[in-house]
Structures are given as C-alpha cells and as structure tokens.
Design a protein around this motif. Structure first.
Motif, mmCIF file in Angstrom:
data_model
loop_
_atom_site.group_PDB
_atom_site.id
_atom_site.type_symbol
_atom_site.label_atom_id
_atom_site.label_comp_id
_atom_site.label_asym_id
_atom_site.label_seq_id
_atom_site.Cartn_x
_atom_site.Cartn_y
_atom_site.Cartn_z
ATOM 1 N N THR A 83 0.830 -1.206 0.000
ATOM 2 C CA THR A 83 0.000 0.000 0.000
ATOM 3 C C THR A 83 0.862 1.252 0.000
ATOM 4 O O THR A 83 0.585 2.207 -0.740
ATOM 5 C CB THR A 83 -0.960 -0.003 1.211
ATOM 6 O OG1 THR A 83 -1.811 -1.151 1.111
ATOM 7 C CG2 THR A 83 -1.801 1.250 1.275
ATOM 8 N N ALA A 84 1.910 1.253 0.808
ATOM 9 C CA ALA A 84 2.816 2.409 0.851
ATOM 10 C C ALA A 84 3.464 2.636 -0.514
ATOM 11 O O ALA A 84 3.540 3.779 -0.997
ATOM 12 C CB ALA A 84 3.884 2.214 1.926
ATOM 13 N N ILE A 85 3.909 1.575 -1.152
ATOM 14 C CA ILE A 85 4.531 1.678 -2.479
ATOM 15 C C ILE A 85 3.510 2.182 -3.496
ATOM 16 O O ILE A 85 3.799 3.059 -4.318
ATOM 17 C CB ILE A 85 5.132 0.323 -2.916
ATOM 18 C CG1 ILE A 85 6.346 -0.011 -2.050
ATOM 19 C CG2 ILE A 85 5.486 0.331 -4.404
ATOM 20 C CD1 ILE A 85 6.821 -1.451 -2.177
ATOM 21 N N SER A 86 2.304 1.654 -3.433
ATOM 22 C CA SER A 86 1.244 2.055 -4.351
ATOM 23 C C SER A 86 0.902 3.532 -4.187
ATOM 24 O O SER A 86 0.741 4.254 -5.176
ATOM 25 C CB SER A 86 0.006 1.191 -4.115
ATOM 26 O OG SER A 86 -1.026 1.549 -4.986
ATOM 27 N N ASN A 87 0.797 3.983 -2.939
ATOM 28 C CA ASN A 87 0.495 5.398 -2.683
ATOM 29 C C ASN A 87 1.601 6.302 -3.205
ATOM 30 O O ASN A 87 1.333 7.359 -3.786
ATOM 31 C CB ASN A 87 0.260 5.642 -1.190
ATOM 32 C CG ASN A 87 -1.039 5.038 -0.708
ATOM 33 O OD1 ASN A 87 -1.935 4.754 -1.500
ATOM 34 N ND2 ASN A 87 -1.147 4.829 0.590
ATOM 35 N N GLU A 88 2.852 5.906 -2.993
ATOM 36 C CA GLU A 88 3.982 6.686 -3.490
ATOM 37 C C GLU A 88 3.958 6.749 -5.019
ATOM 38 O O GLU A 88 4.156 7.818 -5.610
ATOM 39 C CB GLU A 88 5.299 6.074 -3.006
ATOM 40 C CG GLU A 88 6.517 6.852 -3.448
ATOM 41 C CD GLU A 88 7.829 6.217 -2.992
ATOM 42 O OE1 GLU A 88 8.870 6.593 -3.549
ATOM 43 O OE2 GLU A 88 7.812 5.359 -2.094
ATOM 44 N N ALA A 89 3.682 5.614 -5.646
ATOM 45 C CA ALA A 89 3.622 5.578 -7.112
ATOM 46 C C ALA A 89 2.474 6.451 -7.619
ATOM 47 O O ALA A 89 2.633 7.176 -8.605
ATOM 48 C CB ALA A 89 3.453 4.141 -7.602
ATOM 49 N N ARG A 90 1.339 6.392 -6.936
ATOM 50 C CA ARG A 90 0.184 7.206 -7.331
ATOM 51 C C ARG A 90 0.530 8.694 -7.282
ATOM 52 O O ARG A 90 0.175 9.455 -8.183
ATOM 53 C CB ARG A 90 -1.007 6.914 -6.408
ATOM 54 C CG ARG A 90 -2.304 7.529 -6.867
ATOM 55 C CD ARG A 90 -3.488 7.158 -5.973
ATOM 56 N NE ARG A 90 -3.688 5.719 -5.900
ATOM 57 C CZ ARG A 90 -3.492 4.974 -4.794
ATOM 58 N NH1 ARG A 90 -3.098 5.524 -3.673
ATOM 59 N NH2 ARG A 90 -3.703 3.672 -4.820
ATOM 60 N N GLU A 91 1.245 9.121 -6.237
ATOM 61 C CA GLU A 91 1.650 10.527 -6.120
ATOM 62 C C GLU A 91 2.617 10.921 -7.241
ATOM 63 O O GLU A 91 2.492 12.000 -7.827
ATOM 64 C CB GLU A 91 2.299 10.774 -4.754
ATOM 65 C CG GLU A 91 1.325 10.710 -3.594
ATOM 66 C CD GLU A 91 2.014 10.741 -2.239
ATOM 67 O OE1 GLU A 91 3.232 11.016 -2.171
ATOM 68 O OE2 GLU A 91 1.321 10.489 -1.231
ATOM 69 N N LYS A 92 3.565 10.047 -7.546
ATOM 70 C CA LYS A 92 4.517 10.339 -8.625
ATOM 71 C C LYS A 92 3.798 10.416 -9.975
ATOM 72 O O LYS A 92 4.090 11.299 -10.789
ATOM 73 C CB LYS A 92 5.615 9.269 -8.677
ATOM 74 C CG LYS A 92 6.602 9.380 -7.539
ATOM 75 C CD LYS A 92 7.660 8.293 -7.635
ATOM 76 C CE LYS A 92 8.689 8.425 -6.536
ATOM 77 N NZ LYS A 92 9.731 7.391 -6.621
#
Length: 130
Positions: A83-92
């Motif tokens: 989830t943390a990785i997904s959220n970071e990717a979504r922001e990028k």
C-alpha cells in the motif's frame, strides 16, 4: 483418527493460500517480513506407533497454529508495504500527469491563438494569401 483428518484438512487449506504479493521472486531477492520473526519449521512426523502418532499430531497442531499466525503477520506486513509503495507511485504518477496536462493545455491554447490570429489576418486580406 478424526484429529488427524482435521489436521490434514488444515494443512491442505494452508497449502492453497495465496502468497503475499502474488508473484514469486528469485531466491536471491526474496522479500521477507522481518517484523514477523522466523518462519516456523515444520516438525518431523513419526507414525510408527500410536504414541508417536499422537505426539506427531500434537506437534502438527502446534505447528499449524504457529504457521497460521506467521502467515497472517506476513500477509499484513506485505499489504502495508504494498500500500505504501502504491500510494507513493500514485503521487509520482499524479505529478507527471499534471505536468503533461499543463503542456498539452498550453499547446492547445497556443494553437487556438494562432488560428484566431491567422483567421483575423485572412479576413483582413480577404483570404488572398496562401
């Protein structure tokens, strides 16, 4: 014997559970959930006598409990990290998309201004050029 049947069913269920993340990785880069401690080791089974069988059922039951708890911890940890990785990717991705959309908007506005200017010029000169 019923206890052994339920144990076998439990082991079959555990074997059918999906792994965290869904994809297997190469052994050299395998992800681990270090916060969950060490993975329980499957005990050896001895069914050479009734006494050994009963002891093996007890060991298997203890292992099943520990393995389920460990598997649950691994799944929670993996989900949290994914989830943390997904959220970071979504922001990028959002940042990149905003930049790209801004360029497209500027270019579209430039085309509109150019078209309007040329249309005005064409009217001014009676459409005689080009």
């Amino acid at each position: 014997m019923r206890k052994g049947f339920f144990l076998v069913c439990g082991v079959a269920v555990m074997a059918s559970l999906p792994t965290a993340g869904g994809k297997a990785q190469a052994a050299t880069t395998a992800w681990t959930a270090s916060a969950c401690g060490a993975e329980p080791t499957m005990p050896s089974m001895d069914v050479s006598s009734v006494e050994h069988y009963n002891a093996s059922v007890d060991k298997a039951t203890a292992y099943e409990k520990a393995a389920r708890a460990y598997n649950s911890c691994v799944a929670r940890t993996a989900n949290k990290e994914e989830t943390a990785i997904s959220n970071e990717a979504r922001e990028k991705i959002a940042h990149i998309h905003e930049g790209s959309a801004a360029v497209q908007k500027r270019i579209a506005a430039n085309f509109s201004r150019m078209t309007a200017t040329l249309k005005t010029g064409s009217s001014k000169f009676g459409g005689a050029s080009h």
